[in-house]
Design a protein around this motif. Structure first.
Motif, PDB file in Angstrom:
ATOM      1  N   PHE A 120      33.839  42.799  32.736  1.00  0.00           N
ATOM      2  CA  PHE A 120      33.593  44.217  33.011  1.00  0.00           C
ATOM      3  C   PHE A 120      33.360  44.419  34.503  1.00  0.00           C
ATOM      4  O   PHE A 120      33.193  43.466  35.267  1.00  0.00           O
ATOM      5  CB  PHE A 120      32.369  44.697  32.225  1.00  0.00           C
ATOM      6  CG  PHE A 120      31.074  44.029  32.631  1.00  0.00           C
ATOM      7  CD1 PHE A 120      30.215  44.621  33.548  1.00  0.00           C
ATOM      8  CD2 PHE A 120      30.723  42.793  32.104  1.00  0.00           C
ATOM      9  CE1 PHE A 120      29.035  44.002  33.924  1.00  0.00           C
ATOM     10  CE2 PHE A 120      29.536  42.159  32.475  1.00  0.00           C
ATOM     11  CZ  PHE A 120      28.694  42.777  33.386  1.00  0.00           C
ATOM     12  N   GLY A 121      33.367  45.696  34.902  1.00  0.00           N
ATOM     13  CA  GLY A 121      33.045  46.029  36.286  1.00  0.00           C
ATOM     14  C   GLY A 121      34.112  45.667  37.285  1.00  0.00           C
ATOM     15  O   GLY A 121      33.824  45.406  38.452  1.00  0.00           O
ATOM     16  N   GLY A 122      35.366  45.658  36.876  1.00  0.00           N
ATOM     17  CA  GLY A 122      36.467  45.304  37.765  1.00  0.00           C
ATOM     18  C   GLY A 122      37.185  44.067  37.271  1.00  0.00           C
ATOM     19  O   GLY A 122      36.618  43.255  36.524  1.00  0.00           O
ATOM     20  N   PRO A 123      38.452  43.889  37.658  1.00  0.00           N
ATOM     21  CA  PRO A 123      39.222  42.724  37.195  1.00  0.00           C
ATOM     22  C   PRO A 123      38.558  41.419  37.618  1.00  0.00           C
ATOM     23  O   PRO A 123      38.296  41.217  38.810  1.00  0.00           O
ATOM     24  CB  PRO A 123      40.580  42.910  37.878  1.00  0.00           C
ATOM     25  CG  PRO A 123      40.668  44.373  38.177  1.00  0.00           C
ATOM     26  CD  PRO A 123      39.261  44.798  38.490  1.00  0.00           C
ATOM     27  N   PRO A 124      38.278  40.536  36.679  1.00  0.00           N
ATOM     28  CA  PRO A 124      37.693  39.242  37.054  1.00  0.00           C
ATOM     29  C   PRO A 124      38.760  38.270  37.530  1.00  0.00           C
ATOM     30  O   PRO A 124      39.926  38.365  37.156  1.00  0.00           O
ATOM     31  CB  PRO A 124      37.059  38.766  35.745  1.00  0.00           C
ATOM     32  CG  PRO A 124      37.929  39.370  34.698  1.00  0.00           C
ATOM     33  CD  PRO A 124      38.396  40.694  35.232  1.00  0.00           C
ATOM     34  N   GLY A 125      38.331  37.357  38.350  1.00  0.00           N
ATOM     35  CA  GLY A 125      39.220  36.300  38.815  1.00  0.00           C
ATOM     36  C   GLY A 125      38.412  35.055  39.094  1.00  0.00           C
ATOM     37  O   GLY A 125      37.223  35.129  39.424  1.00  0.00           O
ATOM     38  N   GLY A 126      39.036  33.918  38.955  1.00  0.00           N
ATOM     39  CA  GLY A 126      38.333  32.676  39.214  1.00  0.00           C
ATOM     40  C   GLY A 126      39.174  31.479  38.842  1.00  0.00           C
ATOM     41  O   GLY A 126      40.393  31.570  38.694  1.00  0.00           O
ATOM     42  N   VAL A 127      38.497  30.351  38.692  1.00  0.00           N
ATOM     43  CA  VAL A 127      39.177  29.103  38.387  1.00  0.00           C
ATOM     44  C   VAL A 127      38.479  28.454  37.198  1.00  0.00           C
ATOM     45  O   VAL A 127      37.251  28.252  37.219  1.00  0.00           O
ATOM     46  CB  VAL A 127      39.156  28.127  39.580  1.00  0.00           C
ATOM     47  CG1 VAL A 127      40.038  26.911  39.277  1.00  0.00           C
ATOM     48  CG2 VAL A 127      39.624  28.818  40.847  1.00  0.00           C
ATOM     49  N   GLY A 128      39.243  28.147  36.162  1.00  0.00           N
ATOM     50  CA  GLY A 128      38.722  27.439  35.009  1.00  0.00           C
ATOM     51  C   GLY A 128      39.026  25.956  35.098  1.00  0.00           C
ATOM     52  O   GLY A 128      39.955  25.525  35.791  1.00  0.00           O
ATOM     53  N   LEU A 129      38.239  25.164  34.397  1.00  0.00           N
ATOM     54  CA  LEU A 129      38.455  23.722  34.318  1.00  0.00           C
ATOM     55  C   LEU A 129      38.247  23.298  32.874  1.00  0.00           C
ATOM     56  O   LEU A 129      37.203  23.581  32.289  1.00  0.00           O
ATOM     57  CB  LEU A 129      37.466  22.975  35.218  1.00  0.00           C
ATOM     58  CG  LEU A 129      37.369  21.451  35.011  1.00  0.00           C
ATOM     59  CD1 LEU A 129      38.691  20.770  35.356  1.00  0.00           C
ATOM     60  CD2 LEU A 129      36.231  20.870  35.838  1.00  0.00           C
TER      61      LEU A 129
END
Length: 348
Positions: A120-129
């Motif tokens: 929520f609160g904007g498109p999330p982004g990141g890196v999964g492992l």
């Protein structure tokens, strides 16, 4: 290294969310998904396979993921899934534990247990492992209390892991097939060490994992302190509560010495500064001093030995060519032992 990419932005809008849901179910695990943005959904996932570990740079519109007992019975890859959030917000619950996660946050979930994740609160982004649970030597019942909870990501082993993930995600196309297993070993060792540290189960780690993680911590410490001309094996050993002799053994196992590794890291930093047009008026001896070379003559000899030319010539060629750097001539290796796996990047 094997890379798989899928995105839905180029599909007709009416088909995007269904495509995303189908792909995520096939690539990760069966999940229920919903979103308020099905009419204009956007998302991209890259899957980088490093041996048994896989890294997932991801960005998508706000949505909800749910993994239910029924879906777990349908299919369970038996993984620990770490998420390093670089932007956006996530509310995650698993095993009766719930927490909010923001940018620079890190958490882990178990695919064998139901969970709920709301972006929520904007498109999330990141890196999964993703790492098979069987490869983590920490008792699983002790890891259970960490599920969905914030894990320190800005210091210690957490900073090493998140910095390494960010580096792998950013260096697209920089790794070949032979790099995959070595990088996967680094990822698994860091993840295991982080979990063991969080639940005070360091004794569960194999000696090799403890040594490897300590070596990465030492290298990161050195990189953060290269500008200190007093940096020495004695100060490094003291900072990590180990003997100088043990420190030297760590580096001998990586086919180098402490002093040689420090010198090469400093030379590399100066080399990069010499190719920076924004630093072209800074005297070379000042650039060298910034990275811990107290004596200009010593620096010049070391630079010429490493790169085959004086630093002034190196700067001139780099700036005249307009290239980001000049391919150096490095001394030939004196033995046939394989080099060490790449180290984790510096994190602040």
């Amino acid at each position: 290294m094997i890379e798989t990419v899928f995105r839905c932005d180029d599909l007709p809008r009416a088909d995007r969310f269904d495509f995303w849901r189908e792909q995520m179910t096939q690539l990760l695990a069966p999940m229920e998904m919903s979103s308020d943005h099905t009419g204009d959904f956007k998302g991209e996932v890259r899957i980088l396979e490093f041996g048994a570990a896989s890294v997932w740079p991801t960005k998508f519109r706000e949505m909800n993921f749910r993994r239910t007992p029924k879906l777990i019975r349908q299919s369970d890859p038996e993984l620990y899934h770490f998420s390093f959030i670089q932007e956006g917000n996530l509310q995650v619950s698993q095993s009766r534990q719930e927490a909010a996660h923001r940018a620079q946050g890190l958490y882990v979930v178990d695919t064998s247990r139901p969970f709920d994740c709301l972006a929520f609160g904007g498109p999330p982004g990141g890196v999964g492992l993703e790492i098979p649970k069987a490869l983590i030597p920490v008792p699983h019942d002790r890891i259970d209390r960490l599920l969905a909870q914030p894990i320190p990501a800005r210091e210690g082993v957490g900073a090493l892991l998140t910095g390494f993930l960010a580096r792998l995600a950013a260096d697209r196309g920089s790794y070949g097939p032979s790099d995959g297993p070595r990088l996967g070993t680094v990822l698994i060792d860091l993840a295991a060490a982080l979990l063991a540290q969080a639940v005070e189960a360091d004794d569960a780690l194999p000696p090799e994992t403890r040594r490897h993680t300590l070596a990465l911590r030492v290298q990161s410490f050195i990189q953060r302190n290269l500008s200190d001309p007093e940096l020495s094996p004695a100060t490094i050993a003291a900072a990590h509560h180990i003997s100088v002799g043990y420190l030297h053994r760590l580096f001998r196992a990586r086919d180098t010495t402490v002093s040689a590794w420090i010198r090469q890291q400093r030379l590399d930093r100066v080399r990069r500064d010499l190719t920076d047009p924004g630093l072209h008026i800074v005297p070379i001896h000042e650039l060298a001093a910034r990275w811990g070379f107290a004596h200009p003559a010593v620096f010049s000899r070391a630079f010429r030995a490493a790169y085959g030319m004086p630093p002034s010539d190196y700067r001139h060629l780099a700036l005249v060519s307009g290239a980001p750097g000049v391919t150096p001539r490095r001394p030939a290796r004196t033995d046939s032992r394989p080099s060490a796996p790449p180290t984790a990047p510096v994190t602040s």
